[in-house]
Design a protein around this motif. Structure first.
Motif, PDB file in Angstrom:
ATOM      1  N   UNK A   1       5.893 -16.925  12.175  1.00  0.00           N
ATOM      2  CA  UNK A   1       5.785 -16.597  10.745  1.00  0.00           C
ATOM      3  C   UNK A   1       6.238 -15.165  10.486  1.00  0.00           C
ATOM      4  N   UNK A   2       5.735 -14.251  11.301  1.00  0.00           N
ATOM      5  CA  UNK A   2       6.067 -12.835  11.122  1.00  0.00           C
ATOM      6  C   UNK A   2       7.565 -12.612  11.298  1.00  0.00           C
TER       7      UNK A   2
ATOM      8  N   UNK B   1      -1.777  -7.249   8.399  1.00  0.00           N
ATOM      9  CA  UNK B   1      -1.463  -5.846   8.139  1.00  0.00           C
ATOM     10  C   UNK B   1       0.017  -5.554   8.399  1.00  0.00           C
ATOM     11  N   UNK B   2       0.591  -6.273   9.355  1.00  0.00           N
ATOM     12  CA  UNK B   2       2.016  -6.101   9.651  1.00  0.00           C
ATOM     13  C   UNK B   2       2.879  -6.674   8.527  1.00  0.00           C
ATOM     14  N   UNK B   3       2.443  -7.797   7.980  1.00  0.00           N
ATOM     15  CA  UNK B   3       3.217  -8.455   6.924  1.00  0.00           C
ATOM     16  C   UNK B   3       2.972  -7.856   5.546  1.00  0.00           C
ATOM     17  N   UNK B   4       1.833  -7.191   5.352  1.00  0.00           N
ATOM     18  CA  UNK B   4       1.429  -6.737   4.020  1.00  0.00           C
ATOM     19  C   UNK B   4       2.510  -5.959   3.271  1.00  0.00           C
ATOM     20  N   UNK B   5       3.105  -4.894   3.852  1.00  0.00           N
ATOM     21  CA  UNK B   5       4.113  -4.156   3.082  1.00  0.00           C
ATOM     22  C   UNK B   5       5.362  -4.979   2.782  1.00  0.00           C
ATOM     23  N   UNK B   6       5.703  -5.898   3.683  1.00  0.00           N
ATOM     24  CA  UNK B   6       6.877  -6.749   3.469  1.00  0.00           C
ATOM     25  C   UNK B   6       6.620  -7.711   2.314  1.00  0.00           C
ATOM     26  N   UNK B   7       5.449  -8.351   2.336  1.00  0.00           N
ATOM     27  CA  UNK B   7       5.125  -9.309   1.284  1.00  0.00           C
ATOM     28  C   UNK B   7       4.879  -8.620  -0.049  1.00  0.00           C
ATOM     29  N   UNK B   8       4.306  -7.426  -0.009  1.00  0.00           N
ATOM     30  CA  UNK B   8       4.112  -6.690  -1.262  1.00  0.00           C
ATOM     31  C   UNK B   8       5.460  -6.409  -1.914  1.00  0.00           C
ATOM     32  N   UNK B   9       6.437  -6.032  -1.116  1.00  0.00           N
ATOM     33  CA  UNK B   9       7.782  -5.808  -1.641  1.00  0.00           C
ATOM     34  C   UNK B   9       8.378  -7.102  -2.186  1.00  0.00           C
ATOM     35  N   UNK B  10       8.107  -8.227  -1.502  1.00  0.00           N
ATOM     36  CA  UNK B  10       8.585  -9.526  -1.970  1.00  0.00           C
ATOM     37  C   UNK B  10       7.905  -9.921  -3.283  1.00  0.00           C
TER      38      UNK B  10
ATOM     39  N   UNK C   1      -0.013 -13.552  -1.545  1.00  0.00           N
ATOM     40  CA  UNK C   1      -0.235 -12.220  -0.956  1.00  0.00           C
ATOM     41  C   UNK C   1      -1.716 -11.864  -1.000  1.00  0.00           C
ATOM     42  N   UNK C   2      -2.335 -12.026  -2.169  1.00  0.00           N
ATOM     43  CA  UNK C   2      -3.748 -11.677  -2.331  1.00  0.00           C
ATOM     44  C   UNK C   2      -4.636 -12.556  -1.459  1.00  0.00           C
ATOM     45  N   UNK C   3      -4.319 -13.848  -1.385  1.00  0.00           N
ATOM     46  CA  UNK C   3      -5.119 -14.773  -0.581  1.00  0.00           C
ATOM     47  C   UNK C   3      -5.086 -14.432   0.900  1.00  0.00           C
ATOM     48  N   UNK C   4      -3.922 -14.003   1.396  1.00  0.00           N
ATOM     49  CA  UNK C   4      -3.787 -13.624   2.800  1.00  0.00           C
ATOM     50  C   UNK C   4      -4.727 -12.471   3.150  1.00  0.00           C
TER      51      UNK C   4
END
Length: 232
Positions: free
Chosen positions: A122-123, A164-173, A184-187
């Motif tokens: 996934x990552x 935590x690794x995906x958070x900044x990537x998904x926030x940008x998405x 994003x919020x659910x994760x």
């Protein structure tokens, strides 16, 4: 009136399907063919609706009030389909099916094991392709074998380290309109509320039976990512 309502929700790629349905009804009622054409473009190009094949009364009424011919609808869907990453799509479907099969066993060790096996994949693909939305893998067309819910479920099974690794990537998405803010919020919420882990993020209030301790902070956090404020 219709123009102002429709334009209020730009950028269009952040619209939900139910909102598009409402604008379809309004555009039909007010005979706004140019708006219907715009909505049809979105439904095909962004969400993968194969409108050329839809034959029930609702879709036939829509097709009878747009300027696109049947051939043009077919061409638009072909362009959408040809741009999908079919290998990624098939992989996500396969992983989700395996995930659901394991969960049916209720074997906690097996479930934890498959979560950790799938997590690096996934990552990797989110880092490489961004969030796998409708434009990348499909998911909202009628009878589509893949669903946006697949990624929502799988993101909630990612470890805190992975989240935590995906958070900044998904926030940008999310900011680009590619990832639904609720995913994003659910994760992040599952680690704070369900797993009771320490996270650097405010609770987004995605669990209806868990009221935030600071409703103002939660609503401010929701607003920043495009979720509506809530009465808790």
């Amino acid at each position: 009136m219709l123009d102002s309502l429709f334009n209020h929700y730009k950028p269009i790629n952040t619209l939900f399907i139910d909102e598009l349905d409402k604008y379809c009804e309004l555009a039909l009622e007010f005979k706004k063919k140019e708006k219907l054409d715009e909505i049809v473009n979105i439904l095909i190009s962004d969400y993968g609706y194969n409108i050329a094949d839809y034959k029930d009364d609702r879709w036939m009424k829509l097709k009878n009030n747009i300027t696109f011919s049947q051939e043009e609808l077919i061409d638009k869907y072909s362009i959408y389909k040809n741009n999908l990453n079919l290998n990624l799509r098939d992989s996500i479907i396969s992983i989700f099916k395996k995930d659901q099969e394991i969960r049916k066993t209720n074997n906690v060790k097996k479930i934890d094991s498959v979560d950790r096996i799938h997590e690096p994949y996934h990552i990797h693909f989110i880092k490489k392709y961004g969030f796998p939305n409708n434009k990348i893998v499909g998911g909202n067309g009628i009878n589509d074998p893949i669903s946006p819910a697949f990624m929502s479920v799988m993101l909630k099974h990612i470890s805190l380290k992975g989240a935590l690794e995906l958070e900044p990537i998904l926030l940008n998405e999310v900011k680009k309109g590619n990832c639904p803010p609720l995913f994003y919020a659910g994760m992040l919420d599952i680690h704070k509320v369900v797993l009771k882990e320490e996270t650097p993020f405010v609770y987004f209030g995605t669990y209806s039976n868990n009221k935030p301790t600071d409703t103002t902070a939660t609503n401010n956090a929701r607003e920043k990512i495009g979720l509506p404020r809530k009465r808790f």
